[in-house]
Design a protein around this motif. Structure first.
Motif, PDB file in Angstrom:
ATOM      1  N   LEU A 109      17.441 -16.410 -31.362  1.00 26.78           N
ATOM      2  CA  LEU A 109      18.737 -15.958 -30.585  1.00 26.78           C
ATOM      3  C   LEU A 109      19.084 -14.529 -30.140  1.00 26.78           C
ATOM      4  O   LEU A 109      19.710 -14.109 -29.161  1.00 26.78           O
ATOM      5  CB  LEU A 109      19.855 -16.352 -31.455  1.00 26.78           C
ATOM      6  N   TYR A 110      17.948 -13.597 -30.864  1.00 30.10           N
ATOM      7  CA  TYR A 110      17.949 -12.198 -30.399  1.00 30.10           C
ATOM      8  C   TYR A 110      16.444 -11.963 -30.103  1.00 30.10           C
ATOM      9  O   TYR A 110      15.558 -11.286 -30.791  1.00 30.10           O
ATOM     10  CB  TYR A 110      18.274 -11.283 -31.690  1.00 30.10           C
ATOM     11  N   PRO A 111      15.908 -12.571 -28.827  1.00 33.64           N
ATOM     12  CA  PRO A 111      14.558 -12.425 -28.428  1.00 33.64           C
ATOM     13  C   PRO A 111      14.128 -11.142 -28.369  1.00 33.64           C
ATOM     14  O   PRO A 111      14.664 -10.279 -27.555  1.00 33.64           O
ATOM     15  CB  PRO A 111      14.644 -13.488 -27.334  1.00 33.64           C
ATOM     16  N   TYR A 112      12.644 -10.841 -28.455  1.00 33.87           N
ATOM     17  CA  TYR A 112      11.914  -9.697 -27.933  1.00 33.87           C
ATOM     18  C   TYR A 112      11.549 -10.022 -26.573  1.00 33.87           C
ATOM     19  O   TYR A 112      11.665  -8.919 -25.610  1.00 33.87           O
ATOM     20  CB  TYR A 112      10.651  -9.325 -28.925  1.00 33.87           C
ATOM     21  N   THR A 113      11.082 -11.126 -26.187  1.00 33.91           N
ATOM     22  CA  THR A 113      10.568 -11.280 -24.784  1.00 33.91           C
ATOM     23  C   THR A 113      11.131 -12.831 -24.802  1.00 33.91           C
ATOM     24  O   THR A 113      11.618 -13.535 -25.476  1.00 33.91           O
ATOM     25  CB  THR A 113       9.300 -11.281 -24.896  1.00 33.91           C
ATOM     26  N   PRO A 114      11.360 -13.055 -23.320  1.00 33.61           N
ATOM     27  CA  PRO A 114      11.630 -14.318 -22.940  1.00 33.61           C
ATOM     28  C   PRO A 114      10.898 -15.656 -23.617  1.00 33.61           C
ATOM     29  O   PRO A 114       9.522 -15.194 -23.758  1.00 33.61           O
ATOM     30  CB  PRO A 114      11.674 -14.657 -21.410  1.00 33.61           C
ATOM     31  N   GLY A 115      11.434 -16.520 -24.203  1.00 34.04           N
ATOM     32  CA  GLY A 115      10.494 -17.464 -25.084  1.00 34.04           C
ATOM     33  C   GLY A 115      10.109 -17.370 -26.322  1.00 34.04           C
ATOM     34  O   GLY A 115       9.338 -18.164 -26.905  1.00 34.04           O
ATOM     35  N   HIS A 116      10.688 -16.455 -26.671  1.00 30.53           N
ATOM     36  CA  HIS A 116      10.508 -16.015 -28.487  1.00 30.53           C
ATOM     37  C   HIS A 116      10.840 -16.983 -29.483  1.00 30.53           C
ATOM     38  O   HIS A 116      12.091 -17.254 -29.368  1.00 30.53           O
ATOM     39  CB  HIS A 116      11.119 -14.685 -28.569  1.00 30.53           C
ATOM     40  N   LEU A 117      10.096 -17.675 -29.918  1.00 30.78           N
ATOM     41  CA  LEU A 117      10.265 -18.749 -30.908  1.00 30.78           C
ATOM     42  C   LEU A 117      10.163 -18.437 -32.203  1.00 30.78           C
ATOM     43  O   LEU A 117       9.356 -17.410 -32.360  1.00 30.78           O
ATOM     44  CB  LEU A 117       9.282 -19.970 -30.337  1.00 30.78           C
ATOM     45  N   MET A 118      10.622 -19.276 -33.084  1.00 28.25           N
ATOM     46  CA  MET A 118      10.445 -19.357 -34.502  1.00 28.25           C
ATOM     47  C   MET A 118      10.168 -20.689 -35.229  1.00 28.25           C
ATOM     48  O   MET A 118      10.718 -21.625 -34.657  1.00 28.25           O
ATOM     49  CB  MET A 118      11.655 -18.623 -35.277  1.00 28.25           C
ATOM     50  N   ILE A 119       9.217 -20.768 -35.745  1.00 26.90           N
ATOM     51  CA  ILE A 119       8.752 -22.061 -36.559  1.00 26.90           C
ATOM     52  C   ILE A 119       9.276 -21.895 -38.046  1.00 26.90           C
ATOM     53  O   ILE A 119       9.086 -21.036 -38.621  1.00 26.90           O
ATOM     54  CB  ILE A 119       7.165 -22.213 -36.454  1.00 26.90           C
TER      55      ILE A 119
ATOM     56  N   LEU B 102       3.900 -22.048 -24.310  1.00 29.08           N
ATOM     57  CA  LEU B 102       4.257 -20.923 -23.583  1.00 29.08           C
ATOM     58  C   LEU B 102       3.508 -20.619 -22.416  1.00 29.08           C
ATOM     59  O   LEU B 102       3.658 -20.049 -21.370  1.00 29.08           O
ATOM     60  CB  LEU B 102       4.482 -19.898 -24.712  1.00 29.08           C
ATOM     61  N   ARG B 103       2.122 -20.520 -22.682  1.00 33.11           N
ATOM     62  CA  ARG B 103       1.172 -20.490 -21.555  1.00 33.11           C
ATOM     63  C   ARG B 103       1.123 -21.222 -20.459  1.00 33.11           C
ATOM     64  O   ARG B 103       0.920 -20.771 -19.235  1.00 33.11           O
ATOM     65  CB  ARG B 103      -0.479 -20.686 -22.203  1.00 33.11           C
ATOM     66  N   SER B 104       1.595 -22.562 -20.652  1.00 33.71           N
ATOM     67  CA  SER B 104       1.585 -23.484 -19.759  1.00 33.71           C
ATOM     68  C   SER B 104       2.932 -23.207 -18.682  1.00 33.71           C
ATOM     69  O   SER B 104       2.823 -23.203 -17.613  1.00 33.71           O
ATOM     70  CB  SER B 104       1.998 -24.729 -20.289  1.00 33.71           C
ATOM     71  N   VAL B 105       4.067 -22.784 -19.330  1.00 36.46           N
ATOM     72  CA  VAL B 105       5.190 -22.590 -18.378  1.00 36.46           C
ATOM     73  C   VAL B 105       5.701 -21.427 -18.264  1.00 36.46           C
ATOM     74  O   VAL B 105       6.120 -21.126 -17.191  1.00 36.46           O
ATOM     75  CB  VAL B 105       6.354 -23.341 -19.173  1.00 36.46           C
ATOM     76  N   SER B 106       4.945 -20.456 -18.593  1.00 34.36           N
ATOM     77  CA  SER B 106       5.397 -18.970 -18.570  1.00 34.36           C
ATOM     78  C   SER B 106       4.187 -17.906 -18.159  1.00 34.36           C
ATOM     79  O   SER B 106       4.278 -17.013 -17.934  1.00 34.36           O
ATOM     80  CB  SER B 106       6.147 -18.362 -19.480  1.00 34.36           C
ATOM     81  N   ARG B 107       3.112 -18.613 -18.491  1.00 36.41           N
ATOM     82  CA  ARG B 107       1.781 -17.805 -18.095  1.00 36.41           C
ATOM     83  C   ARG B 107       1.576 -16.753 -19.025  1.00 36.41           C
ATOM     84  O   ARG B 107       1.276 -15.667 -18.540  1.00 36.41           O
ATOM     85  CB  ARG B 107       1.545 -17.420 -16.740  1.00 36.41           C
TER      86      ARG B 107
ATOM     87  N   ALA C 172      15.823 -14.724 -46.773  1.00 37.46           N
ATOM     88  CA  ALA C 172      16.067 -15.898 -47.560  1.00 37.46           C
ATOM     89  C   ALA C 172      15.435 -17.137 -47.112  1.00 37.46           C
ATOM     90  O   ALA C 172      15.159 -18.071 -47.952  1.00 37.46           O
ATOM     91  CB  ALA C 172      17.559 -16.040 -47.735  1.00 37.46           C
ATOM     92  N   HIS C 173      15.076 -17.408 -45.557  1.00 37.44           N
ATOM     93  CA  HIS C 173      14.367 -18.468 -45.015  1.00 37.44           C
ATOM     94  C   HIS C 173      13.237 -18.197 -44.355  1.00 37.44           C
ATOM     95  O   HIS C 173      13.262 -17.450 -43.354  1.00 37.44           O
ATOM     96  CB  HIS C 173      15.343 -19.282 -44.276  1.00 37.44           C
ATOM     97  N   LEU C 174      12.014 -18.610 -44.977  1.00 35.34           N
ATOM     98  CA  LEU C 174      10.757 -18.369 -44.081  1.00 35.34           C
ATOM     99  C   LEU C 174      10.827 -18.776 -42.719  1.00 35.34           C
ATOM    100  O   LEU C 174      11.270 -19.912 -42.280  1.00 35.34           O
ATOM    101  CB  LEU C 174       9.821 -18.995 -44.902  1.00 35.34           C
ATOM    102  N   HIS C 175      10.223 -18.019 -41.826  1.00 37.46           N
ATOM    103  CA  HIS C 175      10.054 -18.352 -40.442  1.00 37.46           C
ATOM    104  C   HIS C 175       8.963 -17.393 -39.969  1.00 37.46           C
ATOM    105  O   HIS C 175       8.692 -16.278 -40.107  1.00 37.46           O
ATOM    106  CB  HIS C 175      11.404 -17.918 -39.680  1.00 37.46           C
ATOM    107  N   GLN C 176       8.165 -18.179 -39.038  1.00 39.51           N
ATOM    108  CA  GLN C 176       7.033 -17.348 -38.243  1.00 39.51           C
ATOM    109  C   GLN C 176       7.649 -17.102 -36.618  1.00 39.51           C
ATOM    110  O   GLN C 176       7.960 -18.123 -36.194  1.00 39.51           O
ATOM    111  CB  GLN C 176       5.891 -18.465 -38.197  1.00 39.51           C
ATOM    112  N   HIS C 177       7.388 -15.789 -36.300  1.00 43.97           N
ATOM    113  CA  HIS C 177       7.500 -15.682 -34.981  1.00 43.97           C
ATOM    114  C   HIS C 177       6.410 -16.056 -33.936  1.00 43.97           C
ATOM    115  O   HIS C 177       5.274 -15.628 -34.334  1.00 43.97           O
ATOM    116  CB  HIS C 177       8.030 -14.301 -34.807  1.00 43.97           C
ATOM    117  N   VAL C 178       6.778 -16.633 -33.047  1.00 41.12           N
ATOM    118  CA  VAL C 178       5.741 -16.911 -31.932  1.00 41.12           C
ATOM    119  C   VAL C 178       6.521 -16.044 -30.581  1.00 41.12           C
ATOM    120  O   VAL C 178       7.117 -16.435 -29.904  1.00 41.12           O
ATOM    121  CB  VAL C 178       5.565 -18.012 -31.458  1.00 41.12           C
ATOM    122  N   VAL C 179       6.036 -14.729 -30.367  1.00 48.77           N
ATOM    123  CA  VAL C 179       6.369 -13.878 -29.174  1.00 48.77           C
ATOM    124  C   VAL C 179       5.225 -13.803 -27.997  1.00 48.77           C
ATOM    125  O   VAL C 179       4.314 -13.228 -28.224  1.00 48.77           O
ATOM    126  CB  VAL C 179       7.023 -12.448 -29.842  1.00 48.77           C
TER     127      VAL C 179
END
Length: 179
Positions: free
Chosen positions: A70-80, A111-116, A136-143
């Motif tokens: 919800l508070y991305p560093y860049t467009p497409g910033h995902l969390m697993i 992300l490579r495919s849709v946003s290069r 409190a809840h583990l999450h991996q960032h993919v930025v």
């Protein structure tokens, strides 16, 4: 340029304004889990709601899911995120760790495919001292990253510009995701 009021309040200064009112929820610490027994963890609530578009869930797996930040560093910033409420990476099961890794790979391909995307920052901020916003809840960032994506706006203005609505980004990634 003339001020809007005699006392100078509201004076036109020639600067553009980028309003980001959604950031106040983050600044105030809203939705950060205090106690999981109270059902306050957003990473536990999001996948239970069943409204992937509304809650920006991009992909669901058996042990983990991918969601836009919800508070991305860049467009497409995902969390697993694992579905199970755990705080420490060492508490993941073999299956959870494997699926987090597989979803990270799939997120990068998508992300490579849709946003290069030209590069990535990947990581788990472990614990509050390690920089986790929701420890409190583990999450991996993919930025996803691009050359020059951190420009003067971030360095001088402490502002990030996002050229796309989160709902549009979610739809784009969900439609293109392959395992």
């Amino acid at each position: 340029m003339e001020p809007l009021h005699e006392d100078g309040i509201g004076a036109r200064d020639g600067l553009e304004r980028l309003w980001t009112p959604y950031r106040m929820a983050y600044i105030r610490g809203e939705s950060k889990p205090v106690d999981d027994s109270a059902g306050e963890c957003p990473f536990c609530r999001i996948p239970q709601e069943g409204h992937d578009e509304r809650f920006l869930v991009v992909r669901r797996g058996g042990a983990a899911y991918a969601v836009l930040n919800l508070y991305p560093y860049t467009p497409g910033h995902l969390m697993i995120c694992p579905y199970r409420h755990i705080a420490d990476y060492t508490d993941t099961t073999h299956d959870e760790a494997a699926e987090i890794a597989a979803m990270t790979k799939a997120a990068m391909r998508t992300l490579r495919s849709v946003s290069r995307a030209e590069g990535f920052n990947l990581g788990i901020n472990q614990g509050s001292a390690g920089g986790a916003g929701i420890a409190a809840h583990l999450h991996q960032h993919v930025v996803p990253r691009w050359m020059g994506d951190q420009n003067f706006m971030t360095v001088i203005g402490h502002t990030k510009t996002l050229p796309e609505l989160l709902q549009d980004t979610r739809r784009l990634l969900a439609d293109a995701w392959t395992d």
